[in-house]
Design an enzyme around this catalytic site. Sequence first.
Site, mmCIF file in Angstrom:
data_model
loop_
_atom_site.group_PDB
_atom_site.id
_atom_site.type_symbol
_atom_site.label_atom_id
_atom_site.label_comp_id
_atom_site.label_asym_id
_atom_site.label_seq_id
_atom_site.Cartn_x
_atom_site.Cartn_y
_atom_site.Cartn_z
ATOM 1 N N LYS A 123 26.276 -59.956 -12.457
ATOM 2 C CA LYS A 123 26.931 -59.924 -11.132
ATOM 3 C C LYS A 123 26.010 -60.430 -10.044
ATOM 4 O O LYS A 123 26.461 -61.054 -9.086
ATOM 5 C CB LYS A 123 27.427 -58.511 -10.807
ATOM 6 C CG LYS A 123 28.674 -58.153 -11.585
ATOM 7 C CD LYS A 123 29.551 -57.176 -10.833
ATOM 8 C CE LYS A 123 30.872 -56.975 -11.557
ATOM 9 N NZ LYS A 123 31.629 -55.840 -11.079
ATOM 10 N N LYS A 205 33.512 -62.847 -22.023
ATOM 11 C CA LYS A 205 34.613 -61.858 -22.112
ATOM 12 C C LYS A 205 35.754 -62.220 -21.158
ATOM 13 O O LYS A 205 35.519 -62.859 -20.129
ATOM 14 C CB LYS A 205 34.090 -60.443 -21.854
ATOM 15 C CG LYS A 205 33.785 -60.133 -20.422
ATOM 16 C CD LYS A 205 33.695 -58.635 -20.162
ATOM 17 C CE LYS A 205 33.594 -58.473 -18.647
ATOM 18 N NZ LYS A 205 33.562 -57.180 -18.114
ATOM 19 N N LYS A 208 39.016 -60.348 -15.174
ATOM 20 C CA LYS A 208 39.975 -60.541 -14.089
ATOM 21 C C LYS A 208 39.380 -61.356 -12.952
ATOM 22 O O LYS A 208 40.088 -61.870 -12.107
ATOM 23 C CB LYS A 208 40.502 -59.187 -13.595
ATOM 24 C CG LYS A 208 39.445 -58.190 -13.213
ATOM 25 C CD LYS A 208 40.049 -56.790 -13.053
ATOM 26 C CE LYS A 208 38.947 -55.758 -13.162
ATOM 27 N NZ LYS A 208 39.363 -54.459 -13.560
HETATM 28 P P1 TYM Z 1 36.275 -52.586 -15.527
HETATM 29 O O1 TYM Z 1 37.141 -52.276 -14.367
HETATM 30 O O2 TYM Z 1 35.533 -53.865 -15.517
HETATM 31 O O3 TYM Z 1 37.100 -52.528 -16.859
HETATM 32 C C1 TYM Z 1 37.928 -51.406 -17.191
HETATM 33 C C2 TYM Z 1 37.896 -51.178 -18.701
HETATM 34 O O4 TYM Z 1 38.328 -52.362 -19.383
HETATM 35 C C3 TYM Z 1 37.371 -52.730 -20.371
HETATM 36 N N1 TYM Z 1 37.355 -54.201 -20.484
HETATM 37 C C4 TYM Z 1 37.497 -54.883 -21.625
HETATM 38 N N2 TYM Z 1 37.679 -54.475 -22.891
HETATM 39 C C5 TYM Z 1 37.801 -55.454 -23.844
HETATM 40 N N3 TYM Z 1 37.750 -56.779 -23.591
HETATM 41 C C6 TYM Z 1 37.559 -57.217 -22.330
HETATM 42 N N4 TYM Z 1 37.520 -58.523 -22.083
HETATM 43 C C7 TYM Z 1 37.419 -56.255 -21.275
HETATM 44 N N5 TYM Z 1 37.238 -56.353 -19.933
HETATM 45 C C8 TYM Z 1 37.188 -55.083 -19.465
HETATM 46 C C9 TYM Z 1 36.044 -52.184 -19.849
HETATM 47 O O5 TYM Z 1 35.109 -51.996 -20.888
HETATM 48 C C10 TYM Z 1 36.480 -50.875 -19.222
HETATM 49 O O6 TYM Z 1 36.539 -49.842 -20.173
HETATM 50 N N6 TYM Z 1 32.254 -49.795 -14.485
HETATM 51 C C11 TYM Z 1 33.585 -49.782 -15.037
HETATM 52 C C12 TYM Z 1 34.503 -48.819 -14.320
HETATM 53 C C13 TYM Z 1 33.997 -47.417 -14.264
HETATM 54 C C14 TYM Z 1 33.950 -46.500 -15.355
HETATM 55 C C15 TYM Z 1 33.428 -45.290 -14.804
HETATM 56 C C16 TYM Z 1 34.290 -46.603 -16.706
HETATM 57 C C17 TYM Z 1 33.541 -46.789 -13.145
HETATM 58 N N7 TYM Z 1 33.203 -45.500 -13.496
HETATM 59 C C18 TYM Z 1 33.237 -44.184 -15.616
HETATM 60 C C19 TYM Z 1 34.097 -45.474 -17.501
HETATM 61 C C20 TYM Z 1 33.580 -44.285 -16.958
HETATM 62 C C21 TYM Z 1 34.181 -51.182 -14.920
HETATM 63 O O7 TYM Z 1 33.786 -51.963 -14.080
HETATM 64 O O8 TYM Z 1 35.236 -51.399 -15.759
#
Ligand code: TYM
Length: 340
Positions: A123, A205, A208
């Site tokens: 990032k 990966k 979005k």
């Molecule tokens: P975020 O918002 O990027 O993604 C949400 C969830 O989607 C999963 N994910 C994917 N899984 C498979 N293939 C992909 N291409 C893919 N892109 C995203 C992510 O692994 C995630 O589970 N930091 C976290 C949000 C967060 C969080 C937390 C998660 C904040 N606090 C506490 C768990 C526990 C994030 O940015 O996810």
Amino acid sequence: MSKERSCFMENTKKRSFSAIQPSGTITLGNYLGAIRNWVTLQNEFECIFAIADLHTITVRQDPSVFRKNSIQLLSMLLATGIDPEKSLLFCQSHVHQHAELAWVLNCFTQMGELSRMTQFKDKSAKHANNVNAGLFTYPALMAADILLYKPDVVPVGEDQKQHLELTRDIASRFNNAYSETFVVPEPYIVKAGSKIMSLQNPNAKMSKSDENVNGFIAMTDTEDVIIRKFKKAITDSDSVIEYREGKDGINNLLSIYSVVTGKTIEESVKEFDGKGYGDFKLAVGEAVASHLKPIQQRYEYFIKNKDYVTEIYSKSAEIAGKIAESTLRKVYKKIGFLQK
Ligand code: TYM
């Protein structure tokens, strides 16, 4: 409070916590890697879900777009099957204890640990003109999100594994310094679908925030758009549909197909034996579109019923706040802050 929801204060079932950022369109990667598992875990676990809006401001947001993204994400989570009768679903910014515990945990997290986070490296390269302190300490806030609720498991995709390992280290460090306070949670990563790749670059990966809209499937994409994007998916110059090293594009499509149809990779490979890439890509597109159709129909309902969605996240935040406050009080007491 319904009977199911009242049990949150009693802590009778095993607990799960997870969150997702309202940073734009929710993708097929988010759904297959995480949310799909959140839905099934609701049958077995007491589930707490948040939209991680505090995390989202580590990248500059336009306020009106941000508000829209948040309500759309909450509506989509309900549409995928997050059941407010069983689970909590709230906004991280509505439960102030997240930010408070994050400060404490920042003091139990080393600069070296934060510097090693691959998400920070990625990032900060991508947003080179805004490498803010929040982006750097992001994992301490994520640890706070989780540890406040003492969950047994945290269902996420593969890309969050490193953050979860750090959360476990922070929890153990605090427990060792004082006494058993936090539950050290287990990551819950289901191999199938845990790393969905971009349709335009099978080595990155699906995200979005991808500038190339053909790289990801948005959960609201129409059938035509979904099929078109799969038809354009980058594969290889070979013509055999098989799952093996070096065939990243085909492997990704086979993974997606097998998760949305419930077939194994072997069954999927057999089904396309002798077929060309064109037929295969079309079939994957059709399977995804028909899997998403009922979700999209429910989404249309929730997006038109904003008051209902508001009621759910408000009530959930009230309950979450009580659980979070009880953990935070214990933490403050152990640290030695004077009691109010
Ligand atoms: P975020 O918002 O990027 O993604 C949400 C969830 O989607 C999963 N994910 C994917 N899984 C498979 N293939 C992909 N291409 C893919 N892109 C995203 C992510 O692994 C995630 O589970 N930091 C976290 C949000 C967060 C969080 C937390 C998660 C904040 N606090 C506490 C768990 C526990 C994030 O940015 O996810």
